[in-house]
Design a protein around this motif. Sequence first.
Motif: not given
Ligand code: AVJ
Length: 328
Positions: A42, A50, A53, A59, A61, A163-165, A168, A208, A215, A218, A254, A282, A284
């Motif tokens: 970031y 992002f 995305i 996507y 979410l 955000g479902s952070t 991660n 993703y 993505t 990203f 990822m 990453e 997720s």
């Molecule tokens: C922001 C962490 C919730 O994991 O879905 C989006 C980041 N990575 N596409 C996720 C992300 C690839 C995203 N978060």
Amino acid sequence: MQPTDALALVEYDDDGIATAFRADVLEGLAQDPKAIPARWFYDDAGSELFEAITRLPEYYLTRAETSILSERCSDFRRLIAPGRAVVEFGSGSSVKTPLLLACIEPAAYVPLDISGDFLRASAAELAEKFPGLPVHPVEADFMKPVRLPEAAAALPKLGFFPGSTIGNMVARTAVDLLRSMRLTLGGDALLLIGMDLVKDVAELEAAYDDAQGVTAAFNLNVARRINRELGGTIPLDKLRHVARWNDTYARIEMHLQALEPIEFEVSGHRFGLAQGETIHTENSHKFDRRSQYTLLLAGGWTPVERWLDPDERYSLILAEATRPRNAP
Ligand code: AVJ
């Protein structure tokens, strides 16, 4: 690790961040398998990618979470009494945060973020939308307990972590964070947390690895950032974006995968990737109701209510700080 000349040419808002980035990258590339923490995605370009995305058709979410926030206002009002300080972990989304704040009559809003610039900009925007709501941005690493400004510290808190952070993080880190949140927010706190759900693998992998390649851009951007900020020579055209479901750990991973054997430098250190070898960039994690409750309970939070979007792809959970009591 000593800074190199190439590094000295780069200007940083925050020296500490540059040092931490270099340490994470050098350590991660020396590991087998290689890995770089996802939080380094970031920078300005990565944050913009992002945002792009979140608007992709694949996507789901962000749209799913926004729909829960806008549909469930009456539930939030019933379960969350007015007068709480809303403490948001991360700078805040210009869409999601106002939906929550407009609903529950908070007494203060406290966004926490490690990046001061982004934090102040989004706090100012929010303050404009809610005149009369005290806004106290705090520049801090929320992975550790944070001391809140006095005006907010006195109020009961609602943590907000959309955000479902949390996904991660591997379970151990997620539990550490949930426990830190409990210390930051106090024993009478509530927590509203977004968590993505396990679903059809093709749907997850598409989310993703989108058709437009946003993505992929990203993911590759973290390598571009290493080249720019850490004197890197990673050949970006020899790396490809990979998103794959790991069924054992219930997560999308990822990776950046080498198309042929490559060698490069970062901050004066030499690294190589064999053909097909990857840098893991990453995780997720995806959840079901039981895995969510196990994680929250392990972190000191007792679930109160759980909402799904109409397509049942995503969930938002309200939890309360677990009260210490004897249990069998
Ligand atoms: C922001 C962490 C919730 O994991 O879905 C989006 C980041 N990575 N596409 C996720 C992300 C690839 C995203 N978060």
